[in-house]
Motif scaffolding. Structure first.
Motif, PDB file in Angstrom:
ATOM      1  N   ARG A  52       0.837  -1.193   0.000  1.00 41.44           N
ATOM      2  CA  ARG A  52       0.000   0.000   0.000  1.00 41.44           C
ATOM      3  C   ARG A  52       0.885   1.262   0.000  1.00 41.44           C
ATOM      4  NH1 ARG A  52      -4.861   1.364   4.146  1.00 41.44           N
ATOM      5  NH2 ARG A  52      -3.864  -0.111   5.536  1.00 41.44           N
ATOM      6  N   ARG A  56       1.290   4.187  -2.924  1.00 45.26           N
ATOM      7  CA  ARG A  56       1.102   5.628  -2.697  1.00 45.26           C
ATOM      8  C   ARG A  56       2.402   6.412  -2.883  1.00 45.26           C
ATOM      9  NH1 ARG A  56      -4.267   6.783   0.413  1.00 45.26           N
ATOM     10  NH2 ARG A  56      -5.059   4.680   0.491  1.00 45.26           N
ATOM     11  N   LYS A  58       5.169   6.148  -1.230  1.00 46.71           N
ATOM     12  CA  LYS A  58       5.875   6.482   0.018  1.00 46.71           C
ATOM     13  C   LYS A  58       7.114   5.617   0.217  1.00 46.71           C
ATOM     14  CE  LYS A  58       2.689   9.222   2.097  1.00 46.71           C
ATOM     15  NZ  LYS A  58       1.584   9.380   2.987  1.00 46.71           N
ATOM     16  N   SER A 119      -0.155  -0.527  27.052  1.00 48.52           N
ATOM     17  CA  SER A 119      -0.834   0.758  26.944  1.00 48.52           C
ATOM     18  C   SER A 119      -1.221   1.308  28.305  1.00 48.52           C
ATOM     19  CB  SER A 119      -2.060   0.624  26.044  1.00 48.52           C
ATOM     20  OG  SER A 119      -2.697  -0.601  26.254  1.00 48.52           O
ATOM     21  N   HIS A 140       5.663   2.702  23.846  1.00 46.68           N
ATOM     22  CA  HIS A 140       4.243   2.546  23.498  1.00 46.68           C
ATOM     23  C   HIS A 140       3.892   3.199  22.160  1.00 46.68           C
ATOM     24  CE1 HIS A 140      -0.214   3.542  24.432  1.00 46.68           C
ATOM     25  NE2 HIS A 140      -0.120   2.381  23.850  1.00 46.68           N
ATOM     26  N   PHE A 141       3.625   2.331  21.175  1.00 50.19           N
ATOM     27  CA  PHE A 141       3.240   2.791  19.833  1.00 50.19           C
ATOM     28  C   PHE A 141       1.723   2.993  19.772  1.00 50.19           C
ATOM     29  CE2 PHE A 141       7.247   0.702  19.016  1.00 50.19           C
ATOM     30  CZ  PHE A 141       7.802   1.414  17.963  1.00 50.19           C
ATOM     31  N   MET A 142       1.291   3.751  18.775  1.00 49.98           N
ATOM     32  CA  MET A 142      -0.135   3.964  18.536  1.00 49.98           C
ATOM     33  C   MET A 142      -0.536   3.198  17.269  1.00 49.98           C
ATOM     34  SD  MET A 142      -0.653   6.027  21.037  1.00 49.98           S
ATOM     35  CE  MET A 142       0.817   6.066  22.072  1.00 49.98           C
ATOM     36  N   PRO A 144      -2.837   2.849  13.764  1.00 48.77           N
ATOM     37  CA  PRO A 144      -1.924   1.938  13.068  1.00 48.77           C
ATOM     38  C   PRO A 144      -0.473   2.431  13.126  1.00 48.77           C
ATOM     39  CG  PRO A 144      -3.252   3.202  11.473  1.00 48.77           C
ATOM     40  CD  PRO A 144      -3.675   3.653  12.834  1.00 48.77           C
ATOM     41  N   PRO A 146       2.289   2.069  11.371  1.00 46.19           N
ATOM     42  CA  PRO A 146       3.012   2.707  10.262  1.00 46.19           C
ATOM     43  C   PRO A 146       2.569   4.153  10.004  1.00 46.19           C
ATOM     44  CG  PRO A 146       2.253   0.514   9.631  1.00 46.19           C
ATOM     45  CD  PRO A 146       1.564   0.857  10.917  1.00 46.19           C
ATOM     46  N   ASN A 190      -3.681   7.242  26.885  1.00 44.29           N
ATOM     47  CA  ASN A 190      -4.865   6.484  27.311  1.00 44.29           C
ATOM     48  C   ASN A 190      -5.544   7.063  28.544  1.00 44.29           C
ATOM     49  OD1 ASN A 190      -5.205   4.584  25.273  1.00 44.29           O
ATOM     50  ND2 ASN A 190      -3.401   3.496  25.991  1.00 44.29           N
ATOM     51  N   LEU A 193      -7.625   9.524  26.337  1.00 41.07           N
ATOM     52  CA  LEU A 193      -8.435   8.943  25.255  1.00 41.07           C
ATOM     53  C   LEU A 193      -9.501   7.967  25.767  1.00 41.07           C
ATOM     54  CD1 LEU A 193      -8.811   8.613  22.148  1.00 41.07           C
ATOM     55  CD2 LEU A 193      -7.164   6.732  22.271  1.00 41.07           C
ATOM     56  N   PHE A 234     -11.822  -0.264  16.439  1.00 43.65           N
ATOM     57  CA  PHE A 234     -10.509  -0.335  15.783  1.00 43.65           C
ATOM     58  C   PHE A 234      -9.426  -0.777  16.792  1.00 43.65           C
ATOM     59  CE2 PHE A 234      -6.727   2.184  14.259  1.00 43.65           C
ATOM     60  CZ  PHE A 234      -6.526   1.506  13.070  1.00 43.65           C
ATOM     61  N   ILE A 235      -9.480  -0.217  17.988  1.00 44.53           N
ATOM     62  CA  ILE A 235      -8.490  -0.562  19.028  1.00 44.53           C
ATOM     63  C   ILE A 235      -8.756  -1.977  19.555  1.00 44.53           C
ATOM     64  CG2 ILE A 235      -7.750  -0.013  21.396  1.00 44.53           C
ATOM     65  CD1 ILE A 235      -8.415   2.963  20.726  1.00 44.53           C
ATOM     66  N   ILE A 243      -7.918  -1.371  29.699  1.00 44.50           N
ATOM     67  CA  ILE A 243      -7.305  -0.083  30.080  1.00 44.50           C
ATOM     68  C   ILE A 243      -8.201   0.649  31.088  1.00 44.50           C
ATOM     69  CG2 ILE A 243      -6.513   2.164  29.233  1.00 44.50           C
ATOM     70  CD1 ILE A 243      -5.835   0.719  26.543  1.00 44.50           C
TER      71      ILE A 243
HETATM   72  N1  CAA Z   1      -0.074   0.605   7.175  1.00 44.31           N
HETATM   73  C1  CAA Z   1       0.424   1.518   6.300  1.00 44.31           C
HETATM   74  N2  CAA Z   1      -0.272   2.599   5.892  1.00 44.31           N
HETATM   75  C2  CAA Z   1      -1.526   2.742   6.363  1.00 44.31           C
HETATM   76  C3  CAA Z   1      -2.108   1.844   7.268  1.00 44.31           C
HETATM   77  C4  CAA Z   1      -1.327   0.737   7.680  1.00 44.31           C
HETATM   78  N3  CAA Z   1      -1.790  -0.154   8.548  1.00 44.31           N
HETATM   79  N4  CAA Z   1      -3.372   2.270   7.560  1.00 44.31           N
HETATM   80  C5  CAA Z   1      -3.563   3.408   6.869  1.00 44.31           C
HETATM   81  N5  CAA Z   1      -2.447   3.696   6.154  1.00 44.31           N
HETATM   82  C6  CAA Z   1      -2.209   4.890   5.341  1.00 44.31           C
HETATM   83  C7  CAA Z   1      -2.988   4.922   4.052  1.00 44.31           C
HETATM   84  O1  CAA Z   1      -2.302   4.253   3.019  1.00 44.31           O
HETATM   85  C8  CAA Z   1      -3.087   6.414   3.791  1.00 44.31           C
HETATM   86  O2  CAA Z   1      -1.851   6.885   3.252  1.00 44.31           O
HETATM   87  P1  CAA Z   1      -1.724   8.299   2.453  1.00 44.31           P
HETATM   88  O3  CAA Z   1      -1.803   9.393   3.475  1.00 44.31           O
HETATM   89  O4  CAA Z   1      -0.393   8.217   1.817  1.00 44.31           O
HETATM   90  O5  CAA Z   1      -2.858   8.349   1.481  1.00 44.31           O
HETATM   91  C9  CAA Z   1      -3.247   7.003   5.180  1.00 44.31           C
HETATM   92  O6  CAA Z   1      -2.692   6.022   6.078  1.00 44.31           O
HETATM   93  C10 CAA Z   1      -4.677   7.256   5.513  1.00 44.31           C
HETATM   94  O7  CAA Z   1      -5.402   6.035   5.384  1.00 44.31           O
HETATM   95  P2  CAA Z   1      -6.788   5.864   4.599  1.00 44.31           P
HETATM   96  O8  CAA Z   1      -6.863   6.828   3.472  1.00 44.31           O
HETATM   97  O9  CAA Z   1      -6.969   4.410   4.288  1.00 44.31           O
HETATM   98  O10 CAA Z   1      -7.888   6.140   5.680  1.00 44.31           O
HETATM   99  P3  CAA Z   1      -8.147   7.391   6.574  1.00 44.31           P
HETATM  100  O11 CAA Z   1      -7.773   8.668   5.928  1.00 44.31           O
HETATM  101  O12 CAA Z   1      -9.529   7.161   7.016  1.00 44.31           O
HETATM  102  O13 CAA Z   1      -7.151   7.189   7.828  1.00 44.31           O
HETATM  103  C11 CAA Z   1      -6.536   6.363   9.939  1.00 44.31           C
HETATM  104  C12 CAA Z   1      -7.128   6.024   8.571  1.00 44.31           C
HETATM  105  C13 CAA Z   1      -5.099   6.797   9.789  1.00 44.31           C
HETATM  106  C14 CAA Z   1      -6.605   5.075  10.758  1.00 44.31           C
HETATM  107  C15 CAA Z   1      -7.390   7.536  10.574  1.00 44.31           C
HETATM  108  O14 CAA Z   1      -8.742   7.205  10.541  1.00 44.31           O
HETATM  109  C16 CAA Z   1      -6.993   7.848  11.992  1.00 44.31           C
HETATM  110  O15 CAA Z   1      -6.028   8.559  12.251  1.00 44.31           O
HETATM  111  N6  CAA Z   1      -7.777   7.325  12.960  1.00 44.31           N
HETATM  112  C17 CAA Z   1      -7.493   7.510  14.396  1.00 44.31           C
HETATM  113  C18 CAA Z   1      -6.454   6.538  14.815  1.00 44.31           C
HETATM  114  C19 CAA Z   1      -6.094   6.686  16.264  1.00 44.31           C
HETATM  115  O16 CAA Z   1      -6.614   7.506  16.997  1.00 44.31           O
HETATM  116  N7  CAA Z   1      -5.165   5.852  16.687  1.00 44.31           N
HETATM  117  C20 CAA Z   1      -4.728   5.832  18.070  1.00 44.31           C
HETATM  118  C21 CAA Z   1      -5.487   4.789  18.789  1.00 44.31           C
HETATM  119  S1  CAA Z   1      -5.005   4.754  20.461  1.00 44.31           S
HETATM  120  C22 CAA Z   1      -3.711   3.728  20.509  1.00 44.31           C
HETATM  121  O17 CAA Z   1      -3.296   3.133  19.571  1.00 44.31           O
HETATM  122  C23 CAA Z   1      -3.122   3.598  21.851  1.00 44.31           C
HETATM  123  C24 CAA Z   1      -3.612   2.489  22.662  1.00 44.31           C
HETATM  124  O18 CAA Z   1      -2.861   2.066  23.522  1.00 44.31           O
HETATM  125  C25 CAA Z   1      -4.976   1.953  22.581  1.00 44.31           C
END
Ligand code: CAA
Length: 283
Positions: A52, A56, A58, A119, A140-142, A144, A146, A190, A193, A234-235, A243
């Motif tokens: 992917r 794109r 990247k 987390s 601690h990563f978030m 997704p 990447p 967390n 959030l 998603f989480i 948590i």
């Molecule tokens: N690997 C590589 N690239 C990825 C990917 C993955 N798993 N998932 C998405 N992408 C890339 C896409 O290719 C796209 O790239 P470009 O900018 O180059 O176009 C970009 O990310 C955006 O993806 P999409 O266009 O498919 O979808 P989107 O614009 O809806 O974004 C999202 C998806 C990045 C997940 C966005 O919805 C988002 O930021 N959501 C919130 C996520 C968040 O809050 N995460 C933290 C959770 S808390 C946590 O993790 C801590 C814990 O301990 C629980």
């Protein structure tokens, strides 16, 4: 110390993302899991996510192939013994993490830095069960991995400066940003959030809004990229509940009480995207 090889324990959602970004930045990665199926699935996911990124523009095709070649998988924990930095990203249960560290420690070279992607669990307590609390910290990563820019770095009470600096350097090499958090329940992300997500579940539970209206309100009204219920799916609802329980137990304040509806969904096995059913139906 200079870090070249990374051991990653747990090939799930977080573990495969960590292996991906580490290998893409030039580290040799040894990815471990107790299940061969999980390792195969992780390799597939990493290939798909790299493709992917190539699509794109990247990542180049050449870098994708070099990245995949830098990732080795193993079901044997002792194979991580010679790595320079270990990141544990197994299930968010303290007993599971402690058992892993106890099994791993006898095989580690003395200078290896041990970290956990937990987390919310106490870094100081996890560290105290190892032979190297001064070379132990939270990494601690978030999700997704990447895509998200932040890595929280959490020092336990005994973590030394050299360990912190070495981990900080790795985060910099990944092109990500480190935030230092103190070792208190939920750290920074967390702590803020999860109560918001829990409140969204209460908002649903009390009938203030439905799933769509709650998510749309927060996306359009607060500019969040995902609504809180979509983000919970998603989480993983089991992770969200774990948590909230850590916040509730550790901070002893009823404002962190997990919403009964969140508990019920987890009891039903409706854990979000990973089980194809949570607040949304993905089947
Ligand atoms: N690997 C590589 N690239 C990825 C990917 C993955 N798993 N998932 C998405 N992408 C890339 C896409 O290719 C796209 O790239 P470009 O900018 O180059 O176009 C970009 O990310 C955006 O993806 P999409 O266009 O498919 O979808 P989107 O614009 O809806 O974004 C999202 C998806 C990045 C997940 C966005 O919805 C988002 O930021 N959501 C919130 C996520 C968040 O809050 N995460 C933290 C959770 S808390 C946590 O993790 C801590 C814990 O301990 C629980």
């Amino acid at each position: 110390m200079s870090i070249r090889t990374i051991g990653v324990i747990g090939a799930g959602q977080m573990g495969n993302g960590i292996a991906h970004v580490m290998a893409l930045s030039g580290y040799d990665v040894m990815l471990n899991d107790i299940s061969q199926q999980a390792l195969d699935k992780a390799t597939d996911t990493i290939s798909r996510n790299l493709a992917r990124q190539v699509g794109r523009g990247k990542v180049s095709e050449e870098d994708m192939n070099a990245t995949l070649a830098r990732i080795r998988t193993t079901m044997k924990l002792p194979d991580l013994g010679q790595t320079d930095l270990v990141i544990e990203a197994a299930t968010e249960r303290e007993t599971v993490k402690q058992a892993i560290f106890e099994d791993l420690v006898p095989h580690l070279k003395p200078e290896t830095i041990l970290t956990s992607n937990t987390s919310s669990i106490s870094i100081t307590r996890l560290a105290s069960r190892t032979d190297r609390p001064e070379r132990f910290m939270g990494f601690h990563f978030m999700n997704p991995v990447p895509v998200m820019q932040l890595v929280e770095l959490i020092r336990g009470i005994a973590t030394d400066d050299a360990t912190y600096k070495a981990c900080h350097e790795v985060v910099k090499n990944l092109g990500k940003t480190a935030a230092s958090a103190e070792d208190f329940p939920g750290f920074i992300v967390n702590r803020i959030l999860m109560p918001m997500i829990n409140e969204a579940v209460y908002t649903l539970y009390e009938g203030v809004g439905n799933v769509q209206s709650i998510d749309e309100s927060m996306k359009l009204g607060a500019n969040h990229p995902m609504g809180p219920l979509e983000l919970a799916d998603f989480i993983g609802l089991d992770t969200c509940l774990a948590i909230m329980n850590v916040l509730h137990d550790g901070l002893a304040d009823t404002k962190y009480r997990p919403c009964p509806l969140l508990t019920k969904y987890v009891e039903a096995g409706w854990l979000g995207r990973k089980t194809q059913r949570g607040f949304y139906d993905y089947r």
